[in-house]
Design a protein around this motif. Structure first.
Motif: not given
Length: 212
Positions: A155-169, A191-200
């Motif tokens: 989104r245009p108003d997204a916090d890009l720093l927060a996005l990067r932090i969440d991506a690294i985490a 498969d259970q691990i993959v589905q939890r990643i999708v949920h995240l």
């Protein structure tokens, strides 16, 4: 008239070709020993014994043991990044959750087929600053892939720093999930691990992505 020099060959191969082949043999031996005994088992003596080369040829290719360990680790990393690069190559026409699901499945399938591959790439390497630095760099590279793929949907108003932090985490957490799964501390299927990643992704998506 200038002197004309020719490269000496042996068995149809030039000196440079033979050096390259010896270097590849040393790296392959290092990876074999690493799978069997962990990175601490990868010593100059063990590698030379495995290849049948004397240490003169080792030092022809590598300055020291750390340089060999990094070269071997980077070969495994490049294999994984190539597979992930294929997943993210055409992300513009696909939903991000589907991309993340395929990427997670690709990693877990590769590790399921070759558990030693995962131990080399993802385990902590306490006692080796060079390998710990490599591991940290790989986490950043993988997070960059995720953030890069997300740019199409942000989104245009997204916090890009927060996005990067969440991506690294998220990437770091995924790595630790794999380590727990491989070591038997986490009793579940891939498969259970993959589905939890999708949920995240579905939980974090609305914070940053359009139409999420």
């Amino acid at each position: 008239m200038g002197a004309v020099t020719t490269a000496r060959t042996w068995g149809g191969r030039s000196a440079d070709q033979r050096r390259t082949e010896r270097r590849e043999r040393v790296i392959e031996a290092a990876l074999e020993i690493w799978r069997e005994s962990g990175w601490t088992g990868v010593t100059i003596r063990a590698v030379c014994a495995r290849t049948g080369l004397n240490d003169r040829y080792f030092y022809e290719a590598f300055a020291d043991r750390d340089e060999l360990l990094v070269a071997a680790w980077e070969q495994v990393r490049d294999d994984m990044l190539a597979a992930l690069g294929g997943v993210f190559a055409d992300y513009s026409s696909r939903p991000l959750p589907g991309l993340i699901e395929q990427a997670a499945s690709t990693v877990l399938q590769r590790i399921s087929n070759d558990p030693g591959f995962g131990r080399i790439l993802l385990l902590h390497h306490a006692g080796s600053p060079a390998l710990e630095a490599c591991r940290g760099e790989a986490l950043q590279l993988t997070a960059n892939l995720v953030v890069g793929a997300a740019q199409t949907y942000v989104r245009p108003d997204a916090d890009l720093l927060a996005l990067r932090i969440d991506a690294i985490a998220s990437v770091g957490g995924f790595v630790e999930l794999i380590n727990a799964w491989q070591s038997g501390l986490l009793d579940c299927s891939a498969d259970q691990i993959v589905q939890r990643i999708v949920h995240l992704v579905s939980v974090l998506g609305p914070l940053y992505l359009e139409n999420s």
